[in-house]
Design a protein around this motif. Structure first.
Motif, PDB file in Angstrom:
ATOM      1  N   GLY A  12       0.780  -1.229   0.000  1.00 21.26           N
ATOM      2  CA  GLY A  12       0.000   0.000   0.000  1.00 21.26           C
ATOM      3  C   GLY A  12       0.815   1.284   0.000  1.00 21.26           C
ATOM      4  O   GLY A  12       0.249   2.364  -0.072  1.00 21.26           O
ATOM      5  N   TYR A  13       2.131   1.183   0.083  1.00 25.68           N
ATOM      6  CA  TYR A  13       2.941   2.397   0.093  1.00 25.68           C
ATOM      7  C   TYR A  13       2.868   3.091  -1.267  1.00 25.68           C
ATOM      8  O   TYR A  13       3.203   2.504  -2.290  1.00 25.68           O
ATOM      9  N   PRO A  14       2.452   4.365  -1.290  1.00 22.21           N
ATOM     10  CA  PRO A  14       2.313   5.084  -2.561  1.00 22.21           C
ATOM     11  C   PRO A  14       3.595   5.110  -3.397  1.00 22.21           C
ATOM     12  O   PRO A  14       3.523   4.993  -4.623  1.00 22.21           O
ATOM     13  N   THR A  15       4.743   5.241  -2.765  1.00 23.78           N
ATOM     14  CA  THR A  15       6.002   5.296  -3.528  1.00 23.78           C
ATOM     15  C   THR A  15       6.219   4.005  -4.310  1.00 23.78           C
ATOM     16  O   THR A  15       6.641   4.038  -5.464  1.00 23.78           O
ATOM     17  N   LEU A  16       5.915   2.879  -3.686  1.00 25.00           N
ATOM     18  CA  LEU A  16       6.095   1.603  -4.376  1.00 25.00           C
ATOM     19  C   LEU A  16       5.075   1.432  -5.499  1.00 25.00           C
ATOM     20  O   LEU A  16       5.379   0.853  -6.540  1.00 25.00           O
ATOM     21  N   ILE A  17       3.878   1.965  -5.311  1.00 25.41           N
ATOM     22  CA  ILE A  17       2.844   1.840  -6.332  1.00 25.41           C
ATOM     23  C   ILE A  17       3.127   2.775  -7.511  1.00 25.41           C
ATOM     24  O   ILE A  17       2.934   2.415  -8.666  1.00 25.41           O
ATOM     25  N   ARG A  18       3.612   3.972  -7.224  1.00 23.46           N
ATOM     26  CA  ARG A  18       3.908   4.933  -8.296  1.00 23.46           C
ATOM     27  C   ARG A  18       5.150   4.563  -9.086  1.00 23.46           C
ATOM     28  O   ARG A  18       5.325   5.002 -10.223  1.00 23.46           O
ATOM     29  N   HIS A  19       6.023   3.769  -8.489  1.00 23.27           N
ATOM     30  CA  HIS A  19       7.280   3.391  -9.143  1.00 23.27           C
ATOM     31  C   HIS A  19       7.387   1.864  -9.175  1.00 23.27           C
ATOM     32  O   HIS A  19       7.988   1.255  -8.288  1.00 23.27           O
ATOM     33  N   VAL A  64       9.193  -0.210 -10.631  1.00 23.08           N
ATOM     34  CA  VAL A  64      10.535  -0.804 -10.531  1.00 23.08           C
ATOM     35  C   VAL A  64      10.947  -0.926  -9.060  1.00 23.08           C
ATOM     36  O   VAL A  64      11.576  -1.914  -8.672  1.00 23.08           O
ATOM     37  N   LEU A  65      10.575   0.047  -8.242  1.00 29.07           N
ATOM     38  CA  LEU A  65      10.851  -0.061  -6.803  1.00 29.07           C
ATOM     39  C   LEU A  65      10.058  -1.199  -6.174  1.00 29.07           C
ATOM     40  O   LEU A  65      10.578  -1.935  -5.328  1.00 29.07           O
ATOM     41  N   LEU A  66       8.811  -1.346  -6.589  1.00 33.09           N
ATOM     42  CA  LEU A  66       7.992  -2.451  -6.101  1.00 33.09           C
ATOM     43  C   LEU A  66       8.618  -3.788  -6.508  1.00 33.09           C
ATOM     44  O   LEU A  66       8.695  -4.716  -5.701  1.00 33.09           O
ATOM     45  N   ALA A  67       9.093  -3.869  -7.734  1.00 35.66           N
ATOM     46  CA  ALA A  67       9.743  -5.099  -8.212  1.00 35.66           C
ATOM     47  C   ALA A  67      11.005  -5.386  -7.405  1.00 35.66           C
ATOM     48  O   ALA A  67      11.265  -6.538  -7.035  1.00 35.66           O
ATOM     49  N   ARG A  68      11.760  -4.352  -7.107  1.00 37.87           N
ATOM     50  CA  ARG A  68      12.973  -4.533  -6.286  1.00 37.87           C
ATOM     51  C   ARG A  68      12.611  -5.084  -4.914  1.00 37.87           C
ATOM     52  O   ARG A  68      13.239  -6.012  -4.414  1.00 37.87           O
ATOM     53  N   HIS A  69      11.579  -4.509  -4.313  1.00 42.97           N
ATOM     54  CA  HIS A  69      11.182  -4.976  -2.992  1.00 42.97           C
ATOM     55  C   HIS A  69      10.666  -6.417  -3.057  1.00 42.97           C
ATOM     56  O   HIS A  69      10.976  -7.231  -2.182  1.00 42.97           O
ATOM     57  N   ALA A  70       9.900  -6.737  -4.083  1.00 40.88           N
ATOM     58  CA  ALA A  70       9.406  -8.107  -4.249  1.00 40.88           C
ATOM     59  C   ALA A  70      10.579  -9.073  -4.398  1.00 40.88           C
ATOM     60  O   ALA A  70      10.561 -10.169  -3.829  1.00 40.88           O
ATOM     61  N   HIS A  71      11.590  -8.667  -5.141  1.00 38.23           N
ATOM     62  CA  HIS A  71      12.774  -9.519  -5.309  1.00 38.23           C
ATOM     63  C   HIS A  71      13.460  -9.775  -3.959  1.00 38.23           C
ATOM     64  O   HIS A  71      13.790 -10.924  -3.633  1.00 38.23           O
ATOM     65  N   ILE A  72      13.650  -8.726  -3.183  1.00 36.02           N
ATOM     66  CA  ILE A  72      14.271  -8.876  -1.857  1.00 36.02           C
ATOM     67  C   ILE A  72      13.416  -9.773  -0.979  1.00 36.02           C
ATOM     68  O   ILE A  72      13.930 -10.658  -0.282  1.00 36.02           O
ATOM     69  N   GLN A  73      12.103  -9.576  -1.010  1.00 39.28           N
ATOM     70  CA  GLN A  73      11.180 -10.375  -0.209  1.00 39.28           C
ATOM     71  C   GLN A  73      11.283 -11.852  -0.560  1.00 39.28           C
ATOM     72  O   GLN A  73      11.385 -12.714   0.313  1.00 39.28           O
ATOM     73  N   VAL A  74      11.275 -12.159  -1.847  1.00 40.01           N
ATOM     74  CA  VAL A  74      11.312 -13.555  -2.280  1.00 40.01           C
ATOM     75  C   VAL A  74      12.674 -14.177  -1.971  1.00 40.01           C
ATOM     76  O   VAL A  74      12.746 -15.350  -1.577  1.00 40.01           O
ATOM     77  N   GLN A  75      13.747 -13.416  -2.105  1.00 41.87           N
ATOM     78  CA  GLN A  75      15.065 -13.951  -1.744  1.00 41.87           C
ATOM     79  C   GLN A  75      15.093 -14.328  -0.262  1.00 41.87           C
ATOM     80  O   GLN A  75      15.653 -15.359   0.117  1.00 41.87           O
ATOM     81  N   HIS A  76      14.485 -13.504   0.561  1.00 40.73           N
ATOM     82  CA  HIS A  76      14.404 -13.801   1.992  1.00 40.73           C
ATOM     83  C   HIS A  76      13.574 -15.077   2.220  1.00 40.73           C
ATOM     84  O   HIS A  76      13.959 -15.943   3.008  1.00 40.73           O
ATOM     85  N   GLU A  77      12.461 -15.199   1.522  1.00 36.96           N
ATOM     86  CA  GLU A  77      11.622 -16.390   1.662  1.00 36.96           C
ATOM     87  C   GLU A  77      12.366 -17.647   1.224  1.00 36.96           C
ATOM     88  O   GLU A  77      12.189 -18.720   1.825  1.00 36.96           O
ATOM     89  N   ILE A  78      13.187 -17.540   0.187  1.00 41.66           N
ATOM     90  CA  ILE A  78      13.993 -18.687  -0.252  1.00 41.66           C
ATOM     91  C   ILE A  78      14.943 -19.103   0.862  1.00 41.66           C
ATOM     92  O   ILE A  78      15.072 -20.298   1.161  1.00 41.66           O
ATOM     93  N   ARG A  79      15.600 -18.133   1.487  1.00 38.44           N
ATOM     94  CA  ARG A  79      16.513 -18.457   2.598  1.00 38.44           C
ATOM     95  C   ARG A  79      15.775 -19.142   3.743  1.00 38.44           C
ATOM     96  O   ARG A  79      16.267 -20.119   4.316  1.00 38.44           O
ATOM     97  N   VAL A  80      14.591 -18.648   4.070  1.00 36.65           N
ATOM     98  CA  VAL A  80      13.795 -19.242   5.152  1.00 36.65           C
ATOM     99  C   VAL A  80      13.414 -20.682   4.795  1.00 36.65           C
ATOM    100  O   VAL A  80      13.559 -21.597   5.623  1.00 36.65           O
ATOM    101  N   ALA A  81      12.917 -20.898   3.587  1.00 36.52           N
ATOM    102  CA  ALA A  81      12.504 -22.246   3.174  1.00 36.52           C
ATOM    103  C   ALA A  81      13.698 -23.197   3.144  1.00 36.52           C
ATOM    104  O   ALA A  81      13.581 -24.362   3.553  1.00 36.52           O
ATOM    105  N   ARG A  82      14.845 -22.718   2.679  1.00 38.46           N
ATOM    106  CA  ARG A  82      16.048 -23.571   2.669  1.00 38.46           C
ATOM    107  C   ARG A  82      16.477 -23.937   4.089  1.00 38.46           C
ATOM    108  O   ARG A  82      16.855 -25.076   4.352  1.00 38.46           O
ATOM    109  N   THR A  83      16.428 -22.974   4.990  1.00 43.64           N
ATOM    110  CA  THR A  83      16.778 -23.246   6.392  1.00 43.64           C
ATOM    111  C   THR A  83      15.819 -24.270   6.980  1.00 43.64           C
ATOM    112  O   THR A  83      16.238 -25.225   7.652  1.00 43.64           O
ATOM    113  N   ALA A  84      14.539 -24.095   6.740  1.00 43.07           N
ATOM    114  CA  ALA A  84      13.544 -25.047   7.236  1.00 43.07           C
ATOM    115  C   ALA A  84      13.798 -26.437   6.668  1.00 43.07           C
ATOM    116  O   ALA A  84      13.711 -27.445   7.394  1.00 43.07           O
ATOM    117  N   LEU A  85      14.137 -26.502   5.391  1.00 41.88           N
ATOM    118  CA  LEU A  85      14.435 -27.782   4.749  1.00 41.88           C
ATOM    119  C   LEU A  85      15.684 -28.419   5.344  1.00 41.88           C
ATOM    120  O   LEU A  85      15.695 -29.603   5.686  1.00 41.88           O
TER     121      LEU A  85
END
Length: 121
Positions: A39-46, A48-69
């Protein structure tokens, strides 16, 4: 003009250059980040910034899933879980890592398309 789409292109996002494709990209990317960020307006207006944040988020989720595995076989028996539940859990985490890796590749191709659509901002 025919646009070749990467096999990693998400089916939820319209083809680059088509009507409303960027809006479909933003909608898809917003689903990949926690609601409070989506919902952050800056991420919605830009996007590419939203995509960057999504990339960071998913990389973190990959690390979590690998650790759990990696820790499941050692940690889960101590929680009183049966061997069959542990095996199913391990398979679940392995599948999740693969799915998240695919999502990460999809984010990369969408990000590149967004960058290409707006070269010099």
């Amino acid at each position: 003009m025919t646009t070749r789409i990467s096999p990693d292109w998400p089916c939820q996002v319209k083809v680059p250059g088509s009507y409303d494709w960027e809006r479909s990209a933003v909608k898809w990317l917003r689903e990949l980040v926690p609601t409070r960020y989506a919902g952050y307006p800056t991420l919605i207006r830009h996007p590419v910034l939203l995509a960057r944040h999504a990339h960071i988020q998913v990389q973190h989720e990959i690390r979590v899933a690998r650790t759990a595995l990696q820790t499941a076989r050692a940690d889960l028996p101590g929680l009183g879980l049966s061997e069959s539940v542990i095996e199913h859990t391990i398979k679940m985490y392995a599948a999740e890592v693969l799915q998240l890796q695919h999502i990460a590749r999809s984010i990369r191709v969408v990000t590149q398309a967004l960058v290409d659509a707006h070269p010099a901002r």
